[in-house]
Write an enzyme that holds these catalytic residues in place. Sequence first.
Site, PDB file in Angstrom:
ATOM      1  N   LYS A 279       0.862  -1.185   0.000  1.00 38.89           N
ATOM      2  CA  LYS A 279       0.000   0.000   0.000  1.00 38.89           C
ATOM      3  C   LYS A 279       0.902   1.241   0.000  1.00 38.89           C
ATOM      4  O   LYS A 279       0.992   1.997   0.968  1.00 38.89           O
ATOM      5  CB  LYS A 279      -0.958  -0.032   1.198  1.00 38.89           C
ATOM      6  CG  LYS A 279      -2.216   0.758   0.931  1.00 38.89           C
ATOM      7  CD  LYS A 279      -3.307   0.457   1.901  1.00 38.89           C
ATOM      8  CE  LYS A 279      -4.340   1.559   1.956  1.00 38.89           C
ATOM      9  NZ  LYS A 279      -5.000   1.898   0.701  1.00 38.89           N
TER      10      LYS A 279
HETATM   11  N1  PMP Z   1      -7.653  -2.171  -3.184  1.00 37.63           N
HETATM   12  C1  PMP Z   1      -7.056  -0.967  -3.110  1.00 37.63           C
HETATM   13  C2  PMP Z   1      -6.291  -0.468  -4.280  1.00 37.63           C
HETATM   14  C3  PMP Z   1      -7.188  -0.193  -1.957  1.00 37.63           C
HETATM   15  O1  PMP Z   1      -6.605   1.013  -1.870  1.00 37.63           O
HETATM   16  C4  PMP Z   1      -7.950  -0.678  -0.875  1.00 37.63           C
HETATM   17  C5  PMP Z   1      -8.132   0.158   0.367  1.00 37.63           C
HETATM   18  N2  PMP Z   1      -7.073  -0.025   1.260  1.00 37.63           N
HETATM   19  C6  PMP Z   1      -8.539  -1.943  -0.989  1.00 37.63           C
HETATM   20  C7  PMP Z   1      -8.366  -2.667  -2.161  1.00 37.63           C
HETATM   21  C8  PMP Z   1      -9.299  -2.528   0.153  1.00 37.63           C
HETATM   22  O2  PMP Z   1      -8.402  -2.871   1.174  1.00 37.63           O
HETATM   23  P1  PMP Z   1      -8.855  -2.942   2.689  1.00 37.63           P
HETATM   24  O3  PMP Z   1     -10.034  -3.841   2.724  1.00 37.63           O
HETATM   25  O4  PMP Z   1      -7.688  -3.529   3.402  1.00 37.63           O
HETATM   26  O5  PMP Z   1      -9.182  -1.555   3.091  1.00 37.63           O
END
Ligand code: PMP
Length: 308
Positions: A154
């Site tokens: 991320k």
């Molecule tokens: N894909 C992307 C590209 C994201 O930025 C996010 C948000 N963090 C998600 C999926 C969903 O991830 P999470 O469930 O861990 O928030």
Amino acid sequence: MPSTYVSMDGALVAESDATIHVSSPALRFGAHLFEGIRGYWNSELGELFVFRLDEHLERLRQGMKVMRYERIPAVDELRTQVLDVIRANEHDTDIGIRLSAYVVGRGFIDAAGPISIMCATDATPARTVADRTTTTMVTSWQRISDHAMPARLKCAANYQNSRLGLMQARAAGYDEAIFLTPDGKVAEGAGACVFMIRNGVPSTPPTSAGILESVTRDTVMQLFAERAGHAVVERTIDRSEIYLAEELFFCGSTYEVSPIVAVDGIAIGTGEPGPVAAEVWAWYEGIIRGTDSSHPAWRTPVYGHQPV
Ligand code: PMP
């Protein structure tokens, strides 16, 4: 109006005084990892629960390893920093938590440190399914691939890919974008994973399809297995399949469960939010807020109540 604090390496600082160096690798080269985490207020208990905090902290630490940060704080240190700033801001509503780990100082592109950890919080109003319902387009921007810019990390720099697709979709009159992998298979949204219901079967692209290893995706998969009695199939999804789905929805910490009612102007199912997305949202809402007492380990209480 109380001050809003952010935490800079554990020190509470008024948000207006929280700054980083203009020559930092975080700013110059995007040497910056972050997490978007949610906290949910349970008014009956007078408690705020942070949802799956340790899983977010572990993912941040994994990113720091791959990006060769010189210091990777322990989960306990990160958890304390997050909880301290929420308490300092005395939140008693739903919140969004922004946690960042970036390279500061006056370094060049190869700097592995110094590493700084920042945490900020924002009150976030609860949204209805209608607020979260989206129209989408398949963006012509390809999803970044693992051998170039791993979507599994991320890293803030990855979000320029998300932003290009999202801005294209918005300019064309849609709410959101769906990205395809370089070989044309469904990857994910700009900030959320995609689930498809087709012929009654729930499926989602695999973690090797250029997606973030989403905490919400994992949650939804576990809830399907427990409560619907059938596993979500992780498989490659073709572009043409999503037009033919009975239902599509995004999921993520911010998107929660967001029905997708049209793609490229083609109605999905009835063109209205579907019953499966509604059911998944009902499961999810109970768990995140603690009105459903299962999975207590997923809820970190901020003010000291026992998890419910
Ligand atoms: N894909 C992307 C590209 C994201 O930025 C996010 C948000 N963090 C998600 C999926 C969903 O991830 P999470 O469930 O861990 O928030």
